[in-house]
Design an enzyme around this catalytic site. Structure first.
Site: not given
Length: 244
Positions: A125, A183, A214
């Site tokens: 991330c 995502d 994600h």
């Protein structure tokens, strides 16, 4: 390999940065991986990921990425309040602070008797972006970026010429870029933009897109995909095994 874990508090220009170190327990000299968390800092899933990599023969350093903005030891919850706080910290920290954090970890690890001289980076991330940022450091030979957020945006505060994608010429090592097609933080247009810029810069990189959401590597929550996570770790270990 059996592993050991301990804490070091490193001094940086922006304050003390707690760093969690996970490394093989036996004798020997090992490569280091600078491992960057999500906005929540070292949660259970991040610690388990770091210890997994350490068990394959690496000294893994997990810094508190927002150490300037929180008490030492802060871990944010995977809930709305934690997400809001983490995103606020991301918007508040200047990108140059990550560069000085990287220098502090690199200089510390270079002084350790168990270090073999080779450094890589990895992250999930925002940590994928921060691993990419670490790749700007000349000592970093290989970097695994998992669904790196904000490479295609200007959300992270930076001066002109300091955004990570504006400094591609500083990257000398190999990159592994891993993405989830579903995502919603990194749309197709954003991935295409990043791919084209890396290609135009002539960087050494591999690129993988999976049918995943994600945070599909995070072993907590309903977006976790164990099969994709296993492939992601295999790709990262192959990269680090070849380069470090």
């Amino acid at each position: 390999m059996l592993i050991q874990s301990h804490i070091v508090d490193l001094e940086t220009p922006t304050g003390t940065m707690r760093t969690y170190v996970h490394r093989p327990a036996g004798e020997g000299r090992f490569p280091a991986i600078l491992f960057y968390s999500e906005i929540f800092q070292q949660t259970g899933p991040i610690e388990r990921a770091a210890r997994f990599l350490a068990g394959h023969g690496y000294a893994v350093l997990v810094p508190e990425v927002f150490h300037e903005l929180n008490p030492i030891g802060t871990v944010l919850a995977y809930d709305d309040a934690g997400r809001d706080k983490g995103n606020a910290d991301k918007a508040a920290k200047d990108v140059q602070g990550y560069d000085s954090d990287n220098r502090a970890m690199i200089e510390w690890v270079q002084s350790q008797p168990w270090f073999n001289g080779n450094i890589g980076a990895a992250g999930f991330c925002i940590g994928g972006h921060l691993a990419f940022r670490a790749a700007l450091q000349p000592e970093v030979k290989a970097t695994a970026c998992f669904y790196a957020t904000d490479l295609h945006t200007q959300i992270i505060p930076s001066k002109p010429g300091q955004h990570s994608m504006e400094r591609l010429a500083d990257i000398k090592g190999e990159l592994l870029m891993i993405w989830g097609k579903q995502d919603n933080h990194i749309p197709t247009a954003g991935r295409v933009q990043v791919y084209q810029q890396l290609t135009d810069a002539g960087l050494s990189f591999t690129w993988h897109e999976f049918n995943g959401q994600h945070a599909f590597m995070r072993d907590e929550g309903e977006r976790y995909d164990p099969q994709l996570a296993a492939i992601g770790y295999q790709l990262a270990l192959q990269l680090f095994g070849n380069t470090l």
